[in-house]
Motif scaffolding. Structure first.
Motif, PDB file in Angstrom:
ATOM      1  N   MET A 233      29.753  22.408  21.559  1.00  0.00           N
ATOM      2  CA  MET A 233      29.337  21.481  22.604  1.00  0.00           C
ATOM      3  C   MET A 233      30.417  21.264  23.647  1.00  0.00           C
ATOM      4  N   LEU A 234      31.664  21.160  23.204  1.00  0.00           N
ATOM      5  CA  LEU A 234      32.741  20.946  24.178  1.00  0.00           C
ATOM      6  C   LEU A 234      32.928  22.193  25.045  1.00  0.00           C
TER       7      LEU A 234
ATOM      8  N   VAL B 276      30.660  20.616  17.282  1.00  0.00           N
ATOM      9  CA  VAL B 276      31.451  19.901  18.290  1.00  0.00           C
ATOM     10  C   VAL B 276      32.203  20.886  19.174  1.00  0.00           C
TER      11      VAL B 276
ATOM     12  N   LEU C  18      24.456  22.959  25.289  1.00  0.00           N
ATOM     13  CA  LEU C  18      24.992  21.644  24.889  1.00  0.00           C
ATOM     14  C   LEU C  18      23.901  20.760  24.295  1.00  0.00           C
TER      15      LEU C  18
ATOM     16  N   ALA D 147      29.925  24.367  31.743  1.00  0.00           N
ATOM     17  CA  ALA D 147      28.979  23.848  32.730  1.00  0.00           C
ATOM     18  C   ALA D 147      29.713  23.330  33.956  1.00  0.00           C
TER      19      ALA D 147
ATOM     20  N   ALA E   7      30.201  22.206  27.577  1.00  0.00           N
ATOM     21  CA  ALA E   7      30.424  21.208  28.632  1.00  0.00           C
ATOM     22  C   ALA E   7      31.454  21.708  29.642  1.00  0.00           C
ATOM     23  N   LEU E   8      32.547  22.289  29.131  1.00  0.00           N
ATOM     24  CA  LEU E   8      33.557  22.808  30.057  1.00  0.00           C
ATOM     25  C   LEU E   8      33.002  23.965  30.874  1.00  0.00           C
TER      26      LEU E   8
END
Lengths: 150, 94
Positions: B18-19, B15, B41, B25, B22-23
């Motif tokens: 992935m976070l 997790v 991600l 990206a 995402a940030l």
């Protein structure tokens, strides 16, 4: 504990993706935000069908698992992943067309160009926005031109 | 087995990865870095699906999300001429 971590992760992925879609000023970044939100939604769906201490929903011959994960959300997520890639391809095709038409992917520039094209099409007088007042404006003269020409 | 320490640590690690991806990206300057972190991600999501007892979804996500989507985005970067622009604000000038 595990459920809390996973749910927080899924919901924050969804929120990060939505915020990226709403706040970014570049059209490509908006598409990336859409993809991130899609990943969060998929994870949330799989989590909704998950049952603790259970097996994968695979029926082997003879051995039937006593407690299985719900397979219906998994099938839906499988469909959603494939549809998501189709949406990405369609959005990229639209981005290529926008790039060809307006020469840019910045959101403000694309919107201004669209409004100018619409005004030209309808026959409205061009400098009619608040950014570029018609005539010699006493306050805003020289701060900003009448849009940006190609 | 489910609530074991290994499962919790693996989920926490995935997790967090992935976070962060995402940030990265959304906030990184280069578009190429954004696409690569989106692929990371997708990889984390694949491993998490394996952990959540959904092997078919993990296979689909691995093939489609990591492979096909990254390919589409790489071709789009080439077509949109975004791969060499340093900042998102500068990429409109040409």
């Amino acid at each position: 504990m595990l459920a809390a971590i996973l749910y927080v992760g899924a919901v924050s992925l969804l929120v990060i993706g939505l915020a990226g879609m709403l706040l970014s000023s570049h059209l490509f970044r908006m598409l990336l935000g859409l993809v991130i939100a899609e990943a969060g939604a998929n994870l949330l769906l799989v989590l909704a069908g998950y049952r603790w201490e259970s097996a994968a929903p695979i029926w082997e011959s003879g051995a039937y698992p006593q407690l299985m994960v719900d397979p219906v959300p998994q099938a839906m997520v499988l469909t959603a992943i494939v549809i998501g890639v189709g949406i990405q391809a369609l959005a990229i095709a639209l981005l290529v067309r926008i790039r060809q038409q307006t020469g840019s992917l910045q959101r403000d520039i694309v919107r201004e160009q669209l409004e100018q094209d619409l005004d030209l099409e309808l026959g409205v007088k061009l400098p009619s926005s608040m950014h570029a007042p018609s005539g010699e404006g006493p306050l805003l003269s020289g701060t900003r031109g009448a849009g940006n020409e190609q | 087995m489910d609530g074991s320490l290994f499962m919790i640590l693996a989920a926490l690690l995935l997790v967090v990865v992935m976070l962060t991806a995402a940030l990265a990206a959304l906030l990184s300057e280069s578009h190429l870095v954004a696409v690569v972190s989106l692929s990371i991600l997708s990889l984390g999501l694949t491993l998490l699906f394996v952990l959540l007892r959904a092997p078919d979804v993990a296979m689909t996500e691995g093939v489609v999300g990591v492979g096909l989507s990254s390919l589409i985005f790489a071709l789009a970067l080439k077509r949109l001429r975004l791969y060499r622009s340093s900042t998102p604000a500068e990429s409109c000038d040409e």
